[in-house]
Design a protein around this motif. Structure first.
Motif, mmCIF file in Angstrom:
data_model
loop_
_atom_site.group_PDB
_atom_site.id
_atom_site.type_symbol
_atom_site.label_atom_id
_atom_site.label_comp_id
_atom_site.label_asym_id
_atom_site.label_seq_id
_atom_site.Cartn_x
_atom_site.Cartn_y
_atom_site.Cartn_z
ATOM 1 N N LEU A 133 0.969 -1.454 -0.065
ATOM 2 C CA LEU A 133 0.032 -0.063 0.305
ATOM 3 C C LEU A 133 0.991 0.959 -0.002
ATOM 4 O O LEU A 133 1.996 1.528 1.467
ATOM 5 C CB LEU A 133 -0.974 -0.055 1.291
ATOM 6 N N ALA A 134 0.743 1.540 -0.807
ATOM 7 C CA ALA A 134 1.748 2.886 -1.134
ATOM 8 C C ALA A 134 1.655 4.460 -0.727
ATOM 9 O O ALA A 134 2.597 5.327 0.279
ATOM 10 C CB ALA A 134 1.730 3.842 -2.645
ATOM 11 N N ASP A 135 0.153 4.446 0.568
ATOM 12 C CA ASP A 135 -0.354 5.447 1.422
ATOM 13 C C ASP A 135 1.050 5.084 2.574
ATOM 14 O O ASP A 135 1.698 6.153 3.016
ATOM 15 C CB ASP A 135 -1.466 5.283 1.826
ATOM 16 N N ASP A 136 1.022 3.645 3.045
ATOM 17 C CA ASP A 136 2.286 3.428 4.223
ATOM 18 C C ASP A 136 3.968 3.409 3.213
ATOM 19 O O ASP A 136 4.129 2.956 3.173
ATOM 20 C CB ASP A 136 1.844 2.037 4.808
ATOM 21 N N LEU A 137 4.646 5.299 3.583
ATOM 22 C CA LEU A 137 5.528 5.291 2.880
ATOM 23 C C LEU A 137 6.617 4.827 4.315
ATOM 24 O O LEU A 137 6.532 4.961 5.969
ATOM 25 C CB LEU A 137 5.929 6.616 3.062
ATOM 26 N N ILE A 138 7.562 3.517 4.587
ATOM 27 C CA ILE A 138 8.797 3.355 5.321
ATOM 28 C C ILE A 138 9.916 3.812 5.227
ATOM 29 O O ILE A 138 10.617 3.412 4.251
ATOM 30 C CB ILE A 138 8.127 1.892 5.236
ATOM 31 N N GLN A 139 10.761 4.771 5.557
ATOM 32 C CA GLN A 139 12.139 4.611 5.791
ATOM 33 C C GLN A 139 12.976 3.669 6.402
ATOM 34 O O GLN A 139 12.295 3.485 7.814
ATOM 35 C CB GLN A 139 12.241 6.388 6.057
ATOM 36 N N ALA A 140 13.344 2.744 5.811
ATOM 37 C CA ALA A 140 14.360 2.032 6.346
ATOM 38 C C ALA A 140 15.690 1.528 5.868
ATOM 39 O O ALA A 140 15.827 2.141 4.252
ATOM 40 C CB ALA A 140 13.580 1.193 6.310
ATOM 41 N N ASP A 141 16.889 1.216 7.049
ATOM 42 C CA ASP A 141 18.355 0.576 6.061
ATOM 43 C C ASP A 141 17.749 -0.155 4.998
ATOM 44 O O ASP A 141 18.655 -0.107 4.221
ATOM 45 C CB ASP A 141 19.206 0.429 7.069
ATOM 46 N N THR A 142 16.934 -1.065 5.473
ATOM 47 C CA THR A 142 16.876 -2.108 4.537
ATOM 48 C C THR A 142 14.971 -2.616 4.378
ATOM 49 O O THR A 142 14.494 -2.209 5.476
ATOM 50 C CB THR A 142 17.233 -3.651 5.578
ATOM 51 N N PHE A 252 1.240 -17.911 9.979
ATOM 52 C CA PHE A 252 1.231 -16.709 9.514
ATOM 53 C C PHE A 252 1.607 -15.588 10.716
ATOM 54 O O PHE A 252 1.558 -15.857 12.705
ATOM 55 C CB PHE A 252 -0.767 -16.826 9.810
ATOM 56 N N HIS A 253 2.147 -14.969 10.183
ATOM 57 C CA HIS A 253 2.889 -13.738 11.216
ATOM 58 C C HIS A 253 2.991 -12.868 10.835
ATOM 59 O O HIS A 253 2.445 -12.587 9.648
ATOM 60 C CB HIS A 253 4.589 -13.996 11.101
ATOM 61 N N GLY A 254 3.524 -11.863 11.775
ATOM 62 C CA GLY A 254 2.847 -10.252 11.695
ATOM 63 C C GLY A 254 4.907 -10.282 12.124
ATOM 64 O O GLY A 254 5.568 -10.615 12.911
ATOM 65 N N MET A 255 5.515 -8.860 11.628
ATOM 66 C CA MET A 255 6.857 -8.967 11.592
ATOM 67 C C MET A 255 6.720 -7.737 11.921
ATOM 68 O O MET A 255 6.251 -6.437 11.030
ATOM 69 C CB MET A 255 7.609 -8.538 10.566
ATOM 70 N N ARG A 256 7.289 -7.254 13.376
ATOM 71 C CA ARG A 256 7.736 -6.037 13.241
ATOM 72 C C ARG A 256 9.275 -5.121 13.197
ATOM 73 O O ARG A 256 10.388 -5.477 12.638
ATOM 74 C CB ARG A 256 8.493 -6.008 15.028
ATOM 75 N N PHE A 257 8.898 -4.304 11.490
ATOM 76 C CA PHE A 257 9.289 -4.334 10.825
ATOM 77 C C PHE A 257 10.879 -2.965 11.366
ATOM 78 O O PHE A 257 10.297 -2.303 12.694
ATOM 79 C CB PHE A 257 9.604 -3.831 9.770
ATOM 80 N N ASP A 258 12.043 -2.926 11.191
ATOM 81 C CA ASP A 258 13.157 -1.527 11.940
ATOM 82 C C ASP A 258 12.446 -1.000 10.640
ATOM 83 O O ASP A 258 12.641 -0.826 9.432
ATOM 84 C CB ASP A 258 13.802 -2.013 11.474
ATOM 85 N N GLY A 259 11.765 0.333 10.587
ATOM 86 C CA GLY A 259 12.067 1.571 10.383
ATOM 87 C C GLY A 259 10.636 2.442 10.389
ATOM 88 O O GLY A 259 10.279 2.568 11.530
ATOM 89 N N ARG A 260 11.189 3.890 9.851
ATOM 90 C CA ARG A 260 10.015 4.496 10.508
ATOM 91 C C ARG A 260 8.961 4.697 9.411
ATOM 92 O O ARG A 260 9.049 5.087 7.869
ATOM 93 C CB ARG A 260 10.470 5.982 9.963
ATOM 94 N N ARG A 261 7.292 4.956 9.717
ATOM 95 C CA ARG A 261 6.821 4.950 8.505
ATOM 96 C C ARG A 261 5.913 5.961 8.767
ATOM 97 O O ARG A 261 5.207 6.017 10.307
ATOM 98 C CB ARG A 261 5.530 3.115 9.576
ATOM 99 N N PHE A 262 5.145 6.259 7.716
ATOM 100 C CA PHE A 262 4.886 7.454 7.936
ATOM 101 C C PHE A 262 3.792 7.340 6.913
ATOM 102 O O PHE A 262 2.839 6.909 5.660
ATOM 103 C CB PHE A 262 5.450 8.810 6.489
ATOM 104 N N ASP A 263 2.064 7.813 7.367
ATOM 105 C CA ASP A 263 0.963 7.590 6.507
ATOM 106 C C ASP A 263 0.851 8.430 6.162
ATOM 107 O O ASP A 263 -0.186 9.450 5.866
ATOM 108 C CB ASP A 263 -0.737 7.131 8.042
ATOM 109 N N CYS A 264 1.061 7.956 4.818
ATOM 110 C CA CYS A 264 1.032 9.158 3.677
ATOM 111 C C CYS A 264 -0.813 9.600 3.356
ATOM 112 O O CYS A 264 -0.628 10.268 2.166
ATOM 113 C CB CYS A 264 1.659 8.703 2.566
ATOM 114 N N GLY A 265 -1.203 9.011 3.631
ATOM 115 C CA GLY A 265 -2.904 9.039 3.604
ATOM 116 C C GLY A 265 -3.513 10.866 4.190
ATOM 117 O O GLY A 265 -4.805 10.540 4.153
#
Ligand code: G1P
Length: 302
Positions: A133-142, A252-265
């Motif tokens: 979903l492009a609205d969720d923009l995530i800034q992350a090293d990986t 079925f897993h959730g992954m706590r990702f490493d990064g910063r998420r921005f709600d661009c919606g």
């Protein structure tokens, strides 16, 4: 262990973008630029970095600018090359998706995210796939999807990106129930087994405050659930409801990702993203660091 591949990604881009009117009257919201790249390009670049080879856009009326953006543009090419602007051409060339590897299909009515994914069923076939979903923009090293595909090598099954949200915001997200875990355990574990999942629950009835963010690795069996076309929260066909069918059947897993998420919606989230991405650009960072405190102090920079 043999490496497992996710080759295809779906980008649901049919939404009207009413929160950004009038900017989105004649322009898809996914084309709004964060610094100098449209939101949808960040999503596609994240997919490419994760090894995705086929790009499926679920579009709607008025979204043809997205097709043009990822297409070649010979007029621009010759104009830029003719003026020796190789660096600019390089930026444009990076946006072109390979022939035969990109598909656009329409969601004829806005019936929900689950329905948008269902519209891409014939283009996916019987293999695991990603949804971004492009609205969720995530800034992350990986890049986030890459983190997920790495983790998914061990788990298989289905996976969603998750993050903690303020408890009063559970009614904005799909929320997962991760059962009983010892205190603090969830913070240390990047992977959280999903025991339940519910779309936009009221804070009073939410099973947790662990929210689904717009990155999914899905098993094609989801299409059987989506085929039922059941209406869920807001009267829409929800992806979250179909995801619930995985529970007890496949990992079925959730992954706590490493990064910063921005709600661009959301306008404020969008502005925060613009600032964060601009501050990460060496050619802009120094100037911004100088001018931002002045703006914050109410003094206009000279
Ligand atoms: C969608 C999903 C929701 C998820 C969210 C992430 O909601 O339905 O489960 O948590 O994206 O951004 P939307 O934001 O489209 O209402």
């Amino acid at each position: 262990m043999m490496r497992k591949f996710v080759r295809k990604a779906i980008f649901p881009v049919g939404g009207l973008g009413t929160r950004f009117l009038p900017a989105t009257k004649a322009m898809p919201k996914e084309m709004l630029p964060v610094v100098d790249k449209p939101l949808i390009q960040y999503a596609v670049e994240e997919a490419r970095a994760a090894g995705i080879e086929e790009f499926i856009f679920v579009t709607g009326r008025g979204k043809s600018a997205i097709e043009d953006h990822f297409d070649s543009n010979s007029e621009l090419k010759y104009a830029l090359l003719g003026r020796g602007k190789l660096d600019l051409w390089g930026l444009v060339e990076d946006t072109i998706l390979p022939p035969g590897k990109v598909a656009y299909t329409r969601q004829p009515e806005p019936l929900g995210l689950g329905h948008a994914v269902w519209c891409a069923m014939p283009l996916i076939g019987n293999e695991p796939f990603a949804v971004i979903l492009a609205d969720d923009l995530i800034q992350a090293d990986t890049p986030c999807l890459q983190q997920m595909i790495e983790a998914w090598q061990d788990t298989g099954g289905a996976m969603v990106a998750v993050m903690d949200v303020p408890p009063q915001h559970t009614n904005r997200y799909g929320i997962i129930d991760y059962g009983q875990q010892p205190a603090g355990e969830s913070d240390r574990n990047a992977l959280v087994p999903v025991a339940g999942i519910v779309e936009k629950p009221d804070p009073a009835s939410a099973p947790s405050n662990l929210a689904v963010i717009g990155r999914y690795i899905l098993d094609p069996s989801i299409f059987t659930a989506l085929d039922a076309k059941n209406r869920g929260a807001g009267g829409e066909i929800q992806l979250t409801d179909a995801l619930a069918h995985y529970i007890g059947k496949i990992p079925f897993h959730g992954m706590r990702f490493d990064g910063r998420r921005f709600d661009c919606g959301d306008k404020v989230g969008f502005i925060e993203a613009t600032l964060a991405f601009a501050l990460a650009r060496p050619e802009m960072a120094a100037h911004l660091r100088h001018s931002l405190p002045k703006l914050l102090g109410g003094v206009m920079p000279r």
